[in-house]
Each structure stands twice: as C-alpha cells, then as structure tokens.
Scaffold this motif. Structure first.
Motif, mmCIF file in Angstrom:
data_model
loop_
_atom_site.group_PDB
_atom_site.id
_atom_site.type_symbol
_atom_site.label_atom_id
_atom_site.label_comp_id
_atom_site.label_asym_id
_atom_site.label_seq_id
_atom_site.Cartn_x
_atom_site.Cartn_y
_atom_site.Cartn_z
ATOM 1 N N PHE A 575 0.848 -1.193 0.000
ATOM 2 C CA PHE A 575 0.000 0.000 0.000
ATOM 3 C C PHE A 575 0.884 1.243 0.000
ATOM 4 N N ARG A 576 0.531 2.207 -0.849
ATOM 5 C CA ARG A 576 1.343 3.410 -0.987
ATOM 6 C C ARG A 576 1.273 4.317 0.234
ATOM 7 N N GLY A 577 0.254 4.143 1.063
ATOM 8 C CA GLY A 577 0.097 4.981 2.247
ATOM 9 C C GLY A 577 -0.893 6.099 2.047
ATOM 10 N N THR A 578 -1.253 6.350 0.809
ATOM 11 C CA THR A 578 -2.253 7.357 0.491
ATOM 12 C C THR A 578 -3.224 6.785 -0.532
ATOM 13 N N GLY A 579 -4.388 7.370 -0.615
ATOM 14 C CA GLY A 579 -5.384 6.888 -1.548
ATOM 15 C C GLY A 579 -6.311 5.876 -0.904
ATOM 16 N N PRO A 581 -7.528 2.412 0.026
ATOM 17 C CA PRO A 581 -6.937 1.069 0.097
ATOM 18 C C PRO A 581 -7.763 0.009 -0.615
ATOM 19 N N ALA A 582 -9.021 0.332 -0.965
ATOM 20 C CA ALA A 582 -9.857 -0.611 -1.712
ATOM 21 C C ALA A 582 -9.598 -0.533 -3.207
ATOM 22 N N ASN A 583 -8.789 0.444 -3.630
ATOM 23 C CA ASN A 583 -8.494 0.651 -5.041
ATOM 24 C C ASN A 583 -7.136 0.037 -5.370
ATOM 25 N N PRO A 584 -7.070 -0.874 -6.335
ATOM 26 C CA PRO A 584 -5.780 -1.515 -6.657
ATOM 27 C C PRO A 584 -4.715 -0.532 -7.127
ATOM 28 N N ASP A 585 -5.117 0.643 -7.590
ATOM 29 C CA ASP A 585 -4.139 1.635 -8.011
ATOM 30 C C ASP A 585 -3.387 2.247 -6.825
ATOM 31 N N SER A 586 -3.860 1.971 -5.608
ATOM 32 C CA SER A 586 -3.211 2.509 -4.414
ATOM 33 C C SER A 586 -2.067 1.632 -3.926
ATOM 34 N N TYR A 587 -1.666 0.648 -4.741
ATOM 35 C CA TYR A 587 -0.586 -0.273 -4.361
ATOM 36 C C TYR A 587 0.530 -0.217 -5.394
ATOM 37 N N ARG A 588 1.729 -0.416 -4.912
ATOM 38 C CA ARG A 588 2.888 -0.481 -5.806
ATOM 39 C C ARG A 588 3.581 -1.822 -5.628
ATOM 40 N N ALA A 589 4.356 -2.216 -6.599
ATOM 41 C CA ALA A 589 5.076 -3.485 -6.548
ATOM 42 C C ALA A 589 6.416 -3.301 -5.850
ATOM 43 N N VAL A 590 6.682 -4.158 -4.857
ATOM 44 C CA VAL A 590 7.974 -4.171 -4.167
ATOM 45 C C VAL A 590 8.517 -5.601 -4.192
ATOM 46 N N THR A 591 9.781 -5.733 -3.911
ATOM 47 C CA THR A 591 10.416 -7.048 -3.937
ATOM 48 C C THR A 591 10.138 -7.810 -2.656
#
Length: 596
Positions: A575-579, A581-591
C-alpha cells in the motif's frame, strides 16, 4: 491397435473393480518400474557406502517409463468410432482396446442448459476463484462417463457444438482423490470448455484416506500421474470425434494435489497441454505429507495430548498480526508477504505470576510453535523440507493443527501422515507397516522414501521441453495457506529460475503470483477472487504475459469491491500509504523479502 466395438461379446464386467484381477500391460510395467526404483535406491545407497566396486548407479527408471508413455501417447485412442462423428447417445456402451489402457464408455446423457451454483471447493479446484459462490449459466451438453483400466473413472462434459469455445480442459483431482467430483467440471463448462475430471485411479473416501493403495502398486502410479494422463488422451480423441476437429488449445488446472498434477505435466508430458494453471501445488508431495506432516505432528503432541485448540490458534493469529501486520503498508489483518514476518514467540509466553486464562502460551506450547514455524530438519540441523507453517495462516489452521472432530484428538497433519506412511510412502509397502507420524525418523526416513518421491513429486526444474513446446505455466499461492506452505512453492520457483538461466528467461514461460490472505485453494480473509484462467489464455493464445492480476476480497462481507493487484514473483503489493486502500491503483510493486 485401437479397436472400438459395440459391447455384445466384448463388454467387460459391469463391476470394473473386479477387472483389476485381469493381467494387463500396465500392471506389468508398474511392477517393473517399482522394482527398478527400489534397485536404483539400493544401488545409490551401496555407492554411498562404497560397496559397488566403483560402478555407476543405474539410470533413473522414471525416464524410461516416461519415454514409453510418450510413444504410446502419440497413437493412443486414435480412430475412435471408426472415424465417424458420433452423436452423444451413440457413444454409450463402447469398449475400447488400446495399449495406453483399455477403456469403457459406460454411459452418456444429454444435459439441458441451466444455471449452476459454483461452490468454493469447485472454484478452487478448477482455479477459477472469480466464480466462487456464484450461479452461472451452463450450456446444453453431453455427459460421458467411463473408465480406463484398471480403475481410472472419469467424467467428460462436452458443450453443445454451438457453445464450445474450441478448448479442452482437465481438472485434476485434489487430496488423495478417490471420487469423480463431477461438479468440478462446471466452472470450465460455464466458459464453453470441453472438460474432464477423474477419480485419480481408485475409489476412496474424500480427504486423507489411503487404504485403497494397500498392496496395489498400479493404483499408486495411477494416483501419481497416469490417471490424468490416460483420461486426457482418451478425452481429447472423443472431443475431436464429437466436434469433427481437435481442440485448438488444451489446459490443465488444479489445486493442492491437483496443482501437483498440473505442474508435473510440464516435465513429464511437456507437449500435452498448452497452458498449466496450478494453485497451492503440493510439489514435493512425498516431503509434505510424510516428512513435514510428521514434523508438525510431533511438535503438536505432548504426553499424548494435542497442545493447541481452535481457540489457541485464534490467539496465536492475533499475536502474529500484532507483530507483523502493517509491514506491507496497511494494517488490515492480512500479510501480503509472510516471508517478511519473523514472529517472536517468546513475547507470547505466559507470565507465571498472572492468573490462568490469559491470552498467552505455556512453555510447551512456545517450544512447539518454534518447531512448527521452522522447516523440518534432521538431528544435525540439516533441512529436509524447505518450509514450516506460514505466518498469518493461523485462522485457517483448524483442523490441520488442532484436533479434528472426525479423528478425535488427532490433527489432520497426523492423520494424513499416518495414512501416507502406512500405504503410500515406500516402494515396499511393508516398510511402512509400523510407521507413523510419531515415530518418523528425520535422519533416516526421508532417504528411504526417495524412490517413491520420484513417482509422486513435481519438483524437477528441467522444463526446457515444455518451454520449447511453447507451453505457459501460471502458479498462484495464497499467503495465508494453512495446508501447503507458500515458502515451499517459492523455494521451487527460485530453483526453477536458477535452472532456467535467470528470472527473465523463466518468466517467459513460468510465473508465480502470491495472493494476499488467501487460504488453501480459496477462502480466508484475503483477496481470493481473481480470474487467473483468462490471464493464462491471453498468455498462451496471444503471447501477452500477465504483469498484473486484479484480485477482489471475499471476506469480510463488507469488503464489497475492495481489490488489490497481484504481481509476478518476486514482486508483491504494498500500500502506498495514500489513496483508497480498496483501489488496486493505491498499491505499488515491491520485492518480496524471500528474494533478498
């Protein structure tokens, strides 16, 4: 070689179980292979002990039988119905003689179009969890029921020609198999697939019950790989005859044992399926059900009693989340990447000065937890199976780790290990007659079971022929899987990357997606509704590899359309920390922490 005739004078006995008594080629092949497996195992031990005079060990007999199967498969069940295009009802009561396995089409019937409920079990087994608990339309179709000798029962469902999407699907059975779960065909049928499923080559009770394998080596091989293989070969030819042309694309799907069956097609029969979709695959079947189950069973028992109750597992889950939830940027009761969670069990211990009834654990329970979450090891600390229990899976762990009602006082891991060791684990079945989860020897027994591991397991990383064929492998695995550890699948995938020449070359034909919060095959508190099949179809048929799959959350019911993106391993969502959390655009890919 492939003869089909009406049954007068040629029909086998109606009770095809009795047909097991008949001597046939497959029994002789199985017996020879098992002898060779045992001989190879003994030769290997002699070489290790310096008793072979420097001679090299025999070649792996599984290679020889795979080559035999490939040769038979090229001609199996050809020229069915004398080249005619059959109607549904005319396929019944047909006896088929073939070197790949004599077969009988016992019955056929026309089924009307209608609306069908898709259970969580059916959706998970068919790896189409986007259909879970939904009512979907199914087309008018032909139902073909039959068996391949000695006892591979199957059901094939053929959509009306106007509704057929031109594709074929095998739904591989789960657990220890034993029944034809006809409803497992419905998810694929609803999408227009011609679909087949089997009983795994034997009749048995659902779950971990293996008495059917007693003294029957052919049944063990049927369960391991042959049942799905021969049923698929026959079904594909029926499909070609019924529609007047072969399927344009073939897919195999399955979860758990079905996932094992699906993945092993990539190495054992690399040209048989274009797309492979496996969820929570038990890749090291021998290791998980014998070694790992026994490790956990021994940890769970003290003085003849099970240490944890379902209520204890709830307390444990809360404690794990208190330490690890939020590592993925959001406190939501789900661990997106359980590899990052290293629970400190010492903080969960009870303060002896406090009154009883506290939400904490005794010393015996803490010792058990440390063992449960660690990979099984021998007396020298050498790991003999690559994974322990997954942090965050505790809410789903009844009856795996707590006493199950069906077997009073016995967790499912102990019951499963006992059955497997007694009937399935050893080349010479008598070697398991006195074995149990509680007397399993982690120094000696894993090596003694290696011969049968080659029969059951889907752990080979030599998938070059599958890649060359153009096949695509898509694996999904829940991060809250209580039955099969995500870490074991990650371990396999990392070894596949190494064997295939790197991440990029591997991802060209095989991708793994971690599913946050999903339990075994489906369910759990996480994002268990997603359409991996469409992603695989697009990859196979259009050449576009999946870079993201959107998954929706089933529970709690208030989750509504809450969704998250699934990324190909080694990437996981954060989760990006903003936006929203029910929207998949609010997440980024990490290792993933498991990659570092």
């Amino acid at each position: 070689m492939n003869i089909i005739a009406h049954t007068p004078g040629g029909k086998p006995p109606g009770n095809h179980v009795a047909g097991r008594k008949k001597s046939h080629r497959w029994r002789r092949v199985c017996a020879a292979v098992l002898v060779a497996l045992l001989t190879t195992s003994l030769a290997g031990m002699q070489a290790a002990n310096g008793t072979t005079g420097g001679a090299t060990s025999a070649a792996d007999p599984q290679v020889a039988i795979m080559e035999q199967e490939a040769a038979l498969g090229k001609q199996a069940y050809k020229n069915l119905f004398n080249g005619d295009k059959p109607a549904c009802t005319t396929m019944a009561n047909k006896w088929i003689k073939d070197d790949a396995g004599d077969a009988m089409l016992l019955s056929t019937r026309e089924a009307a179009a209608g609306n069908t409920d898709i259970s969580a079990f059916d959706a998970g087994g068919a790896v189409m969890t986007d259909l879970k608990d939904k009512t979907v339309p199914t087309p008018r179709h032909c139902v073909v029921s039959g068996y391949v000798a000695p006892q591979v029962s199957f059901e094939l469902r053929l959509p009306d020609p106007k509704a057929w999407n031109g594709r074929f699907m095998l739904v591989a059975c789960a657990g220890f198999c034993g029944t034809v779960n006809s409803s497992a065909c419905n998810p694929g049928l609803s999408r227009g697939y011609a679909v087949v499923t089997t009983n795994g080559g034997h009749t048995g009770s659902p779950g971990f019950e293996a008495a059917w394998a007693h003294g029957d080596n052919a049944a063990r091989h049927d369960f391991a790989y042959r049942a799905n293989h021969v049923a698929s070969l026959l079904s594909k030819e029926i499909v070609a005859a019924y529609y007047g042309k072969p399927a344009a694309y073939s897919y195999v799907v399955g979860c758990s044992k079905g996932g094992n069956s699906a993945v092993r097609y990539a190495s054992r029969y690399p040209a048989e399926f274009d797309g492979i979709l496996a969820s929570a695959p038990v890749l090291d079947y021998q290791g998980r059900v014998s070694t790992s189950f026994s490790w956990q069973a021994q940890a769970l028992e003290k003085d003849g009693k099970t240490l944890f109750s379902p209520a204890d597992l709830q307390v444990l889950h809360t404690s794990v989340l208190n330490q690890c939830d939020g590592m993925d940027g959001r406190t939501d009761g789900i661990l997106n990447d359980p590899a990052a969670c290293k629970p400190d069990f010492a903080t969960m211990a009870c303060d002896r000065s406090k009154p009883s009834g506290q939400n904490c654990f005794s010393k015996a329970q803490i010792d058990a937890l440390r063992k449960l979450y660690a990979p099984p090891a021998d007396s020298k600390g050498r790991v003999v199976y690559p994974a322990g229990q997954t942090p965050g899976s505790e809410l789903n762990a009844t009856p795996w780790l707590a006493a199950m009602p069906e077997v009073p006082g016995t967790p499912l891991v102990e019951h499963g290990a006992d059955q497997w060791l007694r009937y399935m684990a050893y080349s010479r079945q008598s070697d398991g007659s006195n074995k149990s989860a509680q007397n399993f020897d982690f120094d000696k027994d894993p090596a003694d079971m290696e011969a049968m591991a080659k029969v059951y397991n889907a752990t080979t990383t030599d998938l070059g022929r599958f890649d060359k064929h153009g096949g695509k492998l898509l694996i999904t695995h829940g991060t809250a899987d209580e039955g099969i550890s995500l870490a074991a699948t990650v371990d396999y995938y990392k070894r596949l990357i190494k064997a295939s020449g790197g991440l990029a070359t591997t991802q060209a034909f095989a991708r793994l997606f971690q599913v946050p919060g999903m339990a075994h095959c489906s369910g759990g508190a996480g994002y268990d509704r997603f359409d991996a099949l469409s992603a695989l179809e697009t990859w196979v048929e259009r050449g576009t590899a999946p870079t993201k799959i959107i998954a929706k959350r089933s529970a709690p019911s208030a989750a509504g359309d809450e969704a998250i993106p699934l990324f190909p391993y080694p990437l996981v969502p954060r989760f990006r920390g903003t936006g929203d959390p029910a929207n998949p655009d609010s997440y980024r890919a990490v290792t993933s922490a498991s990659w570092r």
